[in-house]
Design a protein around this motif. Structure first.
Motif, PDB file in Angstrom:
ATOM      1  N   LEU A 262      -2.686  -2.128  13.430  1.00  0.00           N
ATOM      2  CA  LEU A 262      -1.440  -1.781  14.124  1.00  0.00           C
ATOM      3  C   LEU A 262      -0.392  -2.872  13.930  1.00  0.00           C
ATOM      4  O   LEU A 262       0.786  -2.588  13.699  1.00  0.00           O
ATOM      5  CB  LEU A 262      -1.709  -1.558  15.609  1.00  0.00           C
ATOM      6  CG  LEU A 262      -2.491  -0.293  15.966  1.00  0.00           C
ATOM      7  CD1 LEU A 262      -2.655  -0.175  17.478  1.00  0.00           C
ATOM      8  CD2 LEU A 262      -1.791   0.951  15.429  1.00  0.00           C
ATOM      9  N   LEU A 263      -0.807  -4.121  14.016  1.00  0.00           N
ATOM     10  CA  LEU A 263       0.122  -5.238  13.804  1.00  0.00           C
ATOM     11  C   LEU A 263       0.703  -5.214  12.404  1.00  0.00           C
ATOM     12  O   LEU A 263       1.897  -5.456  12.197  1.00  0.00           O
ATOM     13  CB  LEU A 263      -0.594  -6.562  14.058  1.00  0.00           C
ATOM     14  CG  LEU A 263       0.213  -7.840  13.799  1.00  0.00           C
ATOM     15  CD1 LEU A 263       1.373  -7.947  14.768  1.00  0.00           C
ATOM     16  CD2 LEU A 263      -0.685  -9.061  13.905  1.00  0.00           C
ATOM     17  N   ASN A 264      -0.127  -4.900  11.414  1.00  0.00           N
ATOM     18  CA  ASN A 264       0.332  -4.912  10.026  1.00  0.00           C
ATOM     19  C   ASN A 264       1.439  -3.904   9.758  1.00  0.00           C
ATOM     20  O   ASN A 264       2.238  -4.073   8.828  1.00  0.00           O
ATOM     21  CB  ASN A 264      -0.843  -4.648   9.080  1.00  0.00           C
ATOM     22  CG  ASN A 264      -1.713  -5.878   8.895  1.00  0.00           C
ATOM     23  OD1 ASN A 264      -1.270  -6.996   9.105  1.00  0.00           O
ATOM     24  ND2 ASN A 264      -2.968  -5.665   8.516  1.00  0.00           N
ATOM     25  N   LYS A 265       1.494  -2.845  10.550  1.00  0.00           N
ATOM     26  CA  LYS A 265       2.559  -1.850  10.358  1.00  0.00           C
ATOM     27  C   LYS A 265       3.936  -2.431  10.670  1.00  0.00           C
ATOM     28  O   LYS A 265       4.953  -1.923  10.190  1.00  0.00           O
ATOM     29  CB  LYS A 265       2.305  -0.624  11.239  1.00  0.00           C
ATOM     30  CG  LYS A 265       1.086   0.191  10.820  1.00  0.00           C
ATOM     31  CD  LYS A 265       0.897   1.393  11.728  1.00  0.00           C
ATOM     32  CE  LYS A 265      -0.315   2.212  11.302  1.00  0.00           C
ATOM     33  NZ  LYS A 265      -0.512   3.401  12.175  1.00  0.00           N
ATOM     34  N   PHE A 329      -7.371 -14.386   8.353  1.00  0.00           N
ATOM     35  CA  PHE A 329      -7.582 -13.242   7.481  1.00  0.00           C
ATOM     36  C   PHE A 329      -7.102 -11.962   8.163  1.00  0.00           C
ATOM     37  O   PHE A 329      -7.054 -11.874   9.387  1.00  0.00           O
ATOM     38  CB  PHE A 329      -9.071 -13.091   7.140  1.00  0.00           C
ATOM     39  CG  PHE A 329      -9.632 -14.218   6.330  1.00  0.00           C
ATOM     40  CD1 PHE A 329      -9.430 -14.286   4.967  1.00  0.00           C
ATOM     41  CD2 PHE A 329     -10.374 -15.228   6.937  1.00  0.00           C
ATOM     42  CE1 PHE A 329      -9.956 -15.318   4.211  1.00  0.00           C
ATOM     43  CE2 PHE A 329     -10.903 -16.266   6.195  1.00  0.00           C
ATOM     44  CZ  PHE A 329     -10.690 -16.309   4.829  1.00  0.00           C
ATOM     45  N   GLY A 330      -6.788 -10.970   7.357  1.00  0.00           N
ATOM     46  CA  GLY A 330      -6.494  -9.646   7.892  1.00  0.00           C
ATOM     47  C   GLY A 330      -5.029  -9.294   7.966  1.00  0.00           C
ATOM     48  O   GLY A 330      -4.675  -8.119   7.978  1.00  0.00           O
ATOM     49  N   GLY A 331      -4.163 -10.295   8.052  1.00  0.00           N
ATOM     50  CA  GLY A 331      -2.731 -10.017   8.088  1.00  0.00           C
ATOM     51  C   GLY A 331      -2.247  -9.530   6.735  1.00  0.00           C
ATOM     52  O   GLY A 331      -2.662 -10.057   5.702  1.00  0.00           O
ATOM     53  N   VAL A 332      -1.368  -8.526   6.735  1.00  0.00           N
ATOM     54  CA  VAL A 332      -0.900  -7.961   5.475  1.00  0.00           C
ATOM     55  C   VAL A 332      -0.172  -9.010   4.641  1.00  0.00           C
ATOM     56  O   VAL A 332      -0.055  -8.895   3.424  1.00  0.00           O
ATOM     57  CB  VAL A 332       0.013  -6.739   5.754  1.00  0.00           C
ATOM     58  CG1 VAL A 332       1.337  -7.171   6.367  1.00  0.00           C
ATOM     59  CG2 VAL A 332       0.250  -5.921   4.491  1.00  0.00           C
TER      60      VAL A 332
END
Length: 387
Positions: A262-265, A329-332
């Protein structure tokens, strides 16, 4: 350092995903001289010339190329696609996808072809996964794909000068670093859309047999200044659930990450640099005989986030809310930002390339290798990074 290898040359010749969609990054690389640029396969029995592209994650053709195939195979119908193709600066419009049978002389497999609107300036692209399934792609670090033309022998760490260099920089092999530049802490900013609406998600249950391991890991990261507990009185804006998984090869260890879908959007990309690809390593180290690989210790976690970005990286646990103080890790955008910073730090040193947090160096002989290694280790020490 994982080891060294010396090559004695007897002869040498010069060869001139979220629940809604998966995001594929389209990377089109021109084949270098001497590498076959096209190949012939069969798509649903139709002989087709394609361009193999090891940098593409999926198979791609334009609507005109697809319609031409469809006239011979009417059963090839387009279905709605949830795949997104991203070039460096824009999205590619997709009109659909089609599952087909692709084959060569010895292998066959089913594959998905994504059809883009308009024309692409190339033949249909055959991506890396399909190349691998068709047995057309292999990387052998031993060079076993061709007949040997030189003798190779492995050498243990018995080089006196090498040991002196390692002893001189032994502090680089202790703890988790905190990257600096010119004596100032490097702080990374995570850019967000201006109209982004913060979302605080509900925490997820952690399996009982992993709770103690998670608690130990959080305490370790707090001790190393990688995480911090959110003060009880502080309001929460963004909050993502934590994901805890046992490592496949070591069930007594865990991998901790955040579900940032959701954050990456709402996070913006800042692709400032193209990470090295296989061809870059082949070119850079083409005349090298000695190699070493260095592995940054928790590479991402050696780069601090600015205070605003730390609040974005808040997550929930059974013991309250915590947040990362370092890149995670994990952030676009995490990979882009990490690659950009590492590139700045090691730039200008010959025979040095990185693949994420692995840094490889080469030398035509021990003298060149050791000189390069000493220069790289000093550069890492100047920037307060550890291995």
């Amino acid at each position: 350092m994982s080891g060294h290898q010396e090559i004695d040359r007897k002869s040498e010749s010069s060869d001139t995903s979220s629940d809604e969609c998966f995001i594929h990054h389209l990377k089109i690389h021109k084949a270098s001289q001497g590498i076959q640029k096209t190949c012939t396969i069969f798509i649903n029995g139709i002989e087709t010339t394609v361009e193999p592209d090891t940098g593409a994650d999926t198979n791609i053709m334009d609507e005109y190329q697809f319609r031409k195939l469809q006239t011979k195979r009417p059963e090839m119908a387009l279905q709605e696609s949830k795949i997104k193709l991203k070039a460096l600066n824009h999205d590619l419009p997709i009109i659909g996808e089609c599952t087909v049978k692709i084959e060569n002389q010895t292998r066959e497999t089913e594959a998905l072809i994504v059809v883009v609107k308009g024309k692409i300036d190339s033949l249909p692209l055959l991506g890396r996964p399909s190349l691998d399934k068709l047995g057309m792609l292999k990387i052998d670090e031993t060079g076993g794909l061709k007949e040997p033309n030189k003798a190779v022998k492995k050498i243990e760490n018995d080089n006196a000068e090498l040991q002196k260099i390692l002893d001189r920089h032994k502090n680089l092999f202790e703890g988790v670093g905190k990257a600096t530049r010119d004596g100032q802490e490097i702080q990374i900013h995570l850019p967000m859309q201006e109209d982004a609406i913060p979302i605080a998600q509900k925490p997820r249950r952690v399996p009982y047999h992993l709770i103690e391991l998670l608690q130990d890991r959080i305490e370790e990261f707090i001790k190393n200044d990688i995480m911090e507990k959110v003060p009880d009185h502080e309001a929460i804006t963004w909050c993502s659930p934590i994901v805890v998984q046992p490592k496949p090869k070591n069930p007594k260890d865990i991998r901790v990450s955040l579900d940032l879908r959701l954050l990456n959007k709402s996070m913006l990309r800042t692709r400032n640099i193209q990470a090295p690809i296989t061809e870059d390593f082949v070119t850079e180290f083409r005349d090298c005989r000695i190699f070493s690989k260095l592995d940054l210790n928790h590479g991402y976690h050696q780069f601090c986030l600015d205070p605003g970005s730390r609040k974005i990286m808040t997550f929930s646990t059974p013991w309250g809310n915590y947040r990362y103080k370092r890149l995670a890790f994990g952030g676009v955008n995490s990979q882009d930002l990490f690659d950009a910073e590492i590139s700045k730090i090691i730039s200008g040193i010959p025979k040095v390339l990185n693949n994420r947090d692995d840094i490889m160096i080469g030398g035509r002989d021990w003298d060149e290798h050791n000189k390069t290694l000493a220069q790289l280790l000093q550069r890492l020490e100047d920037h307060n990074l550890t291995l």
